[in-house]
Design a protein around this motif. Structure first.
Motif, PDB file in Angstrom:
ATOM      1  N   VAL A   1      -3.893  -7.665  -0.210  1.00 22.20           N
ATOM      2  CA  VAL A   1      -4.179  -6.227  -0.184  1.00 22.20           C
ATOM      3  C   VAL A   1      -2.914  -5.367  -0.254  1.00 22.20           C
ATOM      4  O   VAL A   1      -2.884  -4.374  -1.002  1.00 22.20           O
ATOM      5  CB  VAL A   1      -5.025  -5.859   1.051  1.00 22.20           C
ATOM      6  CG1 VAL A   1      -5.174  -4.351   1.181  1.00 22.20           C
ATOM      7  CG2 VAL A   1      -6.400  -6.518   0.959  1.00 22.20           C
ATOM      8  N   PRO A   2      -1.843  -5.671   0.499  1.00 25.47           N
ATOM      9  CA  PRO A   2      -0.653  -4.811   0.465  1.00 25.47           C
ATOM     10  C   PRO A   2      -0.072  -4.548  -0.921  1.00 25.47           C
ATOM     11  O   PRO A   2       0.299  -3.403  -1.212  1.00 25.47           O
ATOM     12  CB  PRO A   2       0.335  -5.550   1.378  1.00 25.47           C
ATOM     13  CG  PRO A   2      -0.535  -6.256   2.360  1.00 25.47           C
ATOM     14  CD  PRO A   2      -1.711  -6.720   1.551  1.00 25.47           C
ATOM     15  N   PRO A   3       0.016  -5.547  -1.824  1.00 20.22           N
ATOM     16  CA  PRO A   3       0.530  -5.225  -3.163  1.00 20.22           C
ATOM     17  C   PRO A   3      -0.335  -4.202  -3.901  1.00 20.22           C
ATOM     18  O   PRO A   3       0.185  -3.361  -4.640  1.00 20.22           O
ATOM     19  CB  PRO A   3       0.510  -6.584  -3.891  1.00 20.22           C
ATOM     20  CG  PRO A   3       0.577  -7.596  -2.799  1.00 20.22           C
ATOM     21  CD  PRO A   3      -0.186  -7.004  -1.663  1.00 20.22           C
ATOM     22  N   LEU A   4      -1.633  -4.260  -3.699  1.00 23.64           N
ATOM     23  CA  LEU A   4      -2.530  -3.302  -4.338  1.00 23.64           C
ATOM     24  C   LEU A   4      -2.329  -1.900  -3.763  1.00 23.64           C
ATOM     25  O   LEU A   4      -2.348  -0.906  -4.496  1.00 23.64           O
ATOM     26  CB  LEU A   4      -3.987  -3.727  -4.143  1.00 23.64           C
ATOM     27  CG  LEU A   4      -4.419  -5.002  -4.879  1.00 23.64           C
ATOM     28  CD1 LEU A   4      -5.771  -5.477  -4.371  1.00 23.64           C
ATOM     29  CD2 LEU A   4      -4.487  -4.760  -6.383  1.00 23.64           C
ATOM     30  N   GLU A   5      -2.122  -1.821  -2.463  1.00 27.56           N
ATOM     31  CA  GLU A   5      -1.882  -0.534  -1.831  1.00 27.56           C
ATOM     32  C   GLU A   5      -0.540   0.059  -2.265  1.00 27.56           C
ATOM     33  O   GLU A   5      -0.400   1.261  -2.405  1.00 27.56           O
ATOM     34  CB  GLU A   5      -1.903  -0.690  -0.308  1.00 27.56           C
ATOM     35  CG  GLU A   5      -3.293  -0.710   0.284  1.00 27.56           C
ATOM     36  CD  GLU A   5      -3.990   0.639   0.148  1.00 27.56           C
ATOM     37  OE1 GLU A   5      -3.744   1.535   0.972  1.00 27.56           O
ATOM     38  OE2 GLU A   5      -4.771   0.798  -0.813  1.00 27.56           O
ATOM     39  N   ALA A   6       0.450  -0.813  -2.482  1.00 31.13           N
ATOM     40  CA  ALA A   6       1.788  -0.345  -2.842  1.00 31.13           C
ATOM     41  C   ALA A   6       1.876   0.118  -4.285  1.00 31.13           C
ATOM     42  O   ALA A   6       2.769   0.898  -4.633  1.00 31.13           O
ATOM     43  CB  ALA A   6       2.809  -1.458  -2.596  1.00 31.13           C
ATOM     44  N   ASN A   7       0.943  -0.349  -5.137  1.00 28.08           N
ATOM     45  CA  ASN A   7       1.013  -0.027  -6.564  1.00 28.08           C
ATOM     46  C   ASN A   7      -0.375   0.333  -7.082  1.00 28.08           C
ATOM     47  O   ASN A   7      -1.191  -0.540  -7.379  1.00 28.08           O
ATOM     48  CB  ASN A   7       1.570  -1.221  -7.348  1.00 28.08           C
ATOM     49  CG  ASN A   7       1.877  -0.879  -8.796  1.00 28.08           C
ATOM     50  OD1 ASN A   7       1.333   0.074  -9.349  1.00 28.08           O
ATOM     51  ND2 ASN A   7       2.750  -1.654  -9.421  1.00 28.08           N
ATOM     52  N   PRO A   8      -0.680   1.619  -7.230  1.00 28.82           N
ATOM     53  CA  PRO A   8      -2.006   2.039  -7.691  1.00 28.82           C
ATOM     54  C   PRO A   8      -2.306   1.672  -9.139  1.00 28.82           C
ATOM     55  O   PRO A   8      -3.437   1.847  -9.591  1.00 28.82           O
ATOM     56  CB  PRO A   8      -1.974   3.565  -7.516  1.00 28.82           C
ATOM     57  CG  PRO A   8      -0.529   3.926  -7.562  1.00 28.82           C
ATOM     58  CD  PRO A   8       0.197   2.775  -6.934  1.00 28.82           C
TER      59      PRO A   8
END
Length: 324
Positions: free
Chosen positions: A110-117
């Motif tokens: 989840v964090p990579p998705l949150e960091a890069n829209p």
């Protein structure tokens, strides 16, 4: 990011369509509620199992689990899409009722998705387990190599047509987290059948957004006699027919897509193999006349000894052809 603080993390919807696998379902749900990423909802959509699994769901006493039971069996794909459409989360992830997740699956993806829209999904590698849950390390390594994940560096891939549809490295059905709102869940045609995960990967590729790969095995794919992959072997010709029809439908769409023209030759080669498999499946069900058009079409695309042999046998009595 503090993954233990629900107020600071987006909701992730875990999709678990189920049918008649109570023991496996219980294990799958245990792996879902054990996620270190806490802001989740778990949607269990039961496709009218002979034994209602509601008691199993309620035994977890977890308010994050939402249970829905169909009054009649809708079929595998409609039941799965229904669950996706019930999702309220920013992200969705499929945990099929016979698979398992490592406890940090969501915490890592989840964090990579949150960091890069500009990412549509994040995915990982997976273990292969047997019916009893033991890891088959040899087959696990084989799959990692076969689907080009073994040496794949961590990072962002954009575009990821080759990675997703040629290498088939993205396992959308059990090893990926997807941004929910970028997919039109009503646009998935019924013909994709058991190949819905491949088609979902295709829809993600078509967004033009990127995919993030995390090079660890964070999920466990279970091989057992009830899986579509196992059923589509020699003895269950009906499953083979269903799988081949679904694969052909997807491949024909891929071949027509202007964004995929550089891979058209590859898709055509795969189409020939699948068309031959469909013809053989029909022969094994003693439908030799129905099998021949698929075998002829395969040969017109590419000469192949297996296809030639199948075509010749299709002119023998059906009970003989069925032994191919």
């Amino acid at each position: 990011m503090n993954i233990n603080s629900q107020s600071q993390t987006p909701l992730v919807s875990i999709i678990t369509p189920t049918y008649n696998r109570p023991d496996y379902l219980k294990q799958a749900l245990k792996s879902a509620i054990s996620q270190t990423y806490q802001n989740i909802e778990i949607i269990v959509s039961d496709n009218c199992s002979p034994e209602n699994p509601q008691a199993i769901v309620e035994s977890f006493n977890d308010p994050r689990i939402r249970f829905s039971r169909n009054e009649t069996n809708l079929g595998m794909l409609p039941n799965t899409i229904k669950a996706f459409k019930m999702a309220r989360g920013k992200y969705v992830a499929a945990l099929l009722d016979d698979d398992l997740w490592e406890e940090d699956f969501l915490a890592k993806l989840v964090p990579p998705l949150e960091a890069n829209p500009n990412l549509v999904l994040a995915f990982c590698d997976h273990y292969v387990i047997n019916a009893d849950g033991t890891i088959d390390y040899e087959l696990t390594e084989h799959c990692s190599q076969l689907f080009k994940r073994a040496e794949l560096p961590e990072g962002i891939y954009q575009p990821f047509y080759k990675l997703g549809l040629v290498d088939q490295a993205v396992a959308s059905a059990m090893a990926a987290v997807i941004r929910k709102d970028v997919i039109d869940w009503d646009s998935i045609p019924p013909e994709v059948g058991g190949s819905w995960d491949v088609y979902l990967t295709y829809l993600c590729c078509r967004t033009g957004m990127g995919a993030y790969y995390y090079p660890q095995k964070l999920t466990r794919y279970r091989r057992h006699d009830q899986t579509e992959t196992m059923q589509s072997g020699r003895l269950n010709y009906q499953a083979k027919i269903r799988k081949s029809q679904a694969d052909m439908f997807c491949l024909e769409i891929f071949m027509q897509d202007e964004n995929l023209q550089e891979f058209k030759t590859y898709f055509q080669q795969q189409w020939v193999k699948v068309s031959t498999s469909l013809g053989i499946g029909l022969m094994r069900s003693e439908q030799t006349k129905q099998a021949r058009p698929y075998l002829w079409r395969s040969l017109r695309q590419q000469l192949n000894l297996r296809t030639i042999a199948a075509l010749m046998l299709s002119f023998t009595p059906p009970k003989i052809a069925a032994k191919f």
